[in-house]
Design an enzyme around this catalytic site. Structure first.
Site, PDB file in Angstrom:
ATOM      1  CE  LYS A   1      51.892  46.989  34.127  1.00 19.92           C
ATOM      2  NZ  LYS A   1      50.235  47.034  33.297  1.00 19.92           N
TER       3      LYS A   1
ATOM      4  CD  GLU B   1      44.919  45.182  49.737  1.00 18.44           C
ATOM      5  OE1 GLU B   1      43.828  44.755  49.695  1.00 18.44           O
ATOM      6  OE2 GLU B   1      45.770  45.267  50.980  1.00 18.44           O
TER       7      GLU B   1
ATOM      8  CB  CYS C   1      38.012  45.503  45.071  1.00 19.74           C
ATOM      9  SG  CYS C   1      38.569  46.970  45.961  1.00 19.74           S
TER      10      CYS C   1
ATOM     11  CD  GLU D   1      36.312  40.821  41.759  1.00 17.10           C
ATOM     12  OE1 GLU D   1      37.234  40.327  41.314  1.00 17.10           O
ATOM     13  OE2 GLU D   1      36.294  41.863  42.624  1.00 17.10           O
TER      14      GLU D   1
END
Ligand code: NAD
Length: 512
Positions: A190, A265, A299, A400
């Site tokens: 997905k 992750e 990331c 972030e």
């Protein structure tokens, strides 16, 4: 093979706008629901690549059923034969690299150099994992008893659900899908809403390489509609997820009742440490690439730079001067150095954090504004932005942002730099610029991240080493390298007693 083999070699003019299909049991099939959302270029909202079906639990159910049905046969296929398909996929991806990169740039915005690198990463991973088809080492060890053989071996687990982010739309799926396949698992994939065409292209490459039907299935759609049913499905044994920490937490919780193996992750807030003995020109190069590569949407992006006070001004002046010169535009233009944010929502997040930084008292050294004139008006462009005089407690130094915003902090020593680097919730990547090997080794040891660089930015992983992070970045697993095999296999320890009598470990002590 029916379906989307023609999707990959496309340019804007020749592309028919079609509704993408799912890939289930070796066929490109429409989703059950007719509902769709648009796949438009973030550089030019007039550029419609295709319509993405809003797949639902019904589609996911069919994909899982196909993957489950394919598992018994695929599990028993010799791993070197499975690997041959991966070698072929590597070649196909390599042959199609330019076209796949162009499509990727169109749909998610990063510049062509980077999208070519994204495809290359999948090529590298395919080669690495194909090699594992002839290795996949276990252990043979001596037994404590006579005439007894002891070994461990990897066994596949079953159906693996892969849920991925958009920023590495072929590379990240390859990190998950290829090790899972070589281990003998079957897959339901997905992908992210923002990069469906790249997912289609990747799946098509594997199908063209000869993957048997049902072994890899693709379900397009959004998280709650097409991702969540995978988490709840009793026939899915593993979930491997790349995305935000917020979603990762939800995924972990949703998988708990059925004890799925969960590999997460997630986000990062990565720091470059610049010491007073650093080669400053090199450090500026690294901070630019680490901070503004992929428009800061990695990331591993270097969203913090912690600079020794003795070189703070010199570094900042040079860094800001270079940031001002970055050419922002459509990633398809070879002169562009920084593309758009992936979506209006992502850009709004950037704008929000710029305001937060100013409210917190950080100094806007350059940037801070959305670009709206000319060709920029059709996309999600923002100036490369540098905040100076940032302190570690500010939100722009802790959270972030996932955009072209870099916070520069000052430190008085290596110890303080390391302390700042560690003082965030995340633990993905970090780096140090120094000429002093002792400082480099101390930082390498004491910065608590999954990845660390010396005299290089926080980005730029190679596929044969483990990839992943500590704390709120990950849950203890790793992608890539042989570590990836640990996610997609279970260890089985096997004892073969050929003594012909009952021997009891720990009880029957062998005389010598
Ligand atoms: P996201 O969490 O919004 O979405 C990631 C994926 O999860 C998408 O496929 C989405 O459809 C799916 N999803 C969302 N809600 C779901 C739900 N309830 N159930 C099941 N699936 C669901 O993340 P994003 O915005 O696509 O990506 C950006 C994030 O990804 C950043 O935080 C970035 O740091 C992280 N990221 C991490 C790594 C890494 O290796 N650590 C690599 C790339 C990106």
């Amino acid at each position: 093979m029916t379906g989307y083999g023609t999707l990959w070699p496309m340019s804007m003019s020749e592309t028919p706008v079609s509704t993408y299909r799912n890939f289930i049991d070796g066929q490109w099939v429409p989703a059950e629901s007719a509902a769709t959302f648009d796949n438009r270029s973030p550089a030019n909202q007039d550029d419609l690549l295709g319509r993405v079906p809003m797949s639902s639990a019904a589609d996911v159910g069919q994909a899982v059923a196909a993957a489950r049905a394919a598992f018994p046969h695929w599990r028993l296929a010799p791993a070197p034969r499975r690997a041959e398909i991966l070698y072929r996929a590597a070649q196909i991806l390599s042959d199609r690299k330019q076209d796949l990169a162009a499509t990727m740039t169109r749909e998610m915005g990063k510049i062509l150099d980077e999208t070519r690198g994204d495809v290359q990463e999948a090529v590298d991973m395919a080669q690495l994992m194909a090699g594992e088809g002839r290795r996949m080492y276990g252990q043979t060890v001596p037994s404590e008893l006579r005439d007894k053989f002891a070994m461990s071996l990897r066994q596949p687990i079953g159906v693996c659900g892969m849920i991925t982010a958009w920023n590495f739309p072929i590379a990240v799926p390859s990190w998950k899908i290829l090790p899972a396949l070589v281990c003998g698992n079957t897959v339901v994939f997905k992908p992210a809403e923002e990069a469906p065409a790249s997912a289609i292209n990747f799946v098509q490459a594997l199908a063209d390489a000869g993957l048997p039907k049902g072994v890899l299935n693709l379900v397009l759609g959004d998280g709650p509609g097409a991702g969540a049913p995978l988490l709840a499905h009793p026939d899915v044994s593993v979930i491997s997820f790349t995305g935000s920490t917020e979603t990762g937490r939800l995924i972990n919780q949703a998988c708990a009742p059925t004890f799925k193996k969960v590999h997460l992750e997630m986000g990062g807030k990565n720091a470059i440490l610049v010491m007073d003995d650093a080669n400053l020109e090199l450090a500026v190069d690294g901070a630019l690439w680490g901070g503004f590569g992929t428009t800061g949407q990695r990331c591993t992006a270097a969203s913090r730079v912690v600079v020794h006070e003795k070189v703070y001004k010199a570094f900042l002046d040079a860094f800001v001067a270079r940031a001002k010169t970055l050419r922002v535009g459509d990633g398809l233009d070879p002169n562009t150095q920084m593309g758009p944010s992936v979506s209006e929502a992502q850009l709004q997040r950037v704008i929000e954090y710029v305001a937060i930084g100013q409210q917190e008292g950080a100094r806007l050294a350059t940037g801070g504004t959305r670009l709206t004139t000319g060709a920029w008006s059709k996309g999600f462009f923002h100036e490369p932005t540098v905040f100076a005089d940032v302190t570690r407690s500010m939100r722009i130094a802790r959270e972030e942002i996932f955009g072209p915003v870099v916070s520069v902090l000052s430190c008085a020593s290596l110890d303080e730099a390391i302390d700042i680097a560690n003082d965030v919730a995340y633990g993905l990547s970090a780096s140090i610029y120094t000429q002093d090997i002792n400082k480099a080794f101390v930082a390498m040891r004491d910065v608590y991240t999954g990845i660390f660089y010396v005299n290089a930015p926080t980005i730029g992983a190679e596929v044969h080493l483990p990839f992943g992070g500590t704390k709120a970045t990950g849950n203890g697993h790793r992608e890539a390298g042989t570590a990836a095999l640990d996610v997609f296999s279970e260890w089985k320890s096997v004892y073969v007693d050929f003594s012909g009598k009952l021997q009891r470990a720990q009880i029957d002590v062998v005389d010598i």
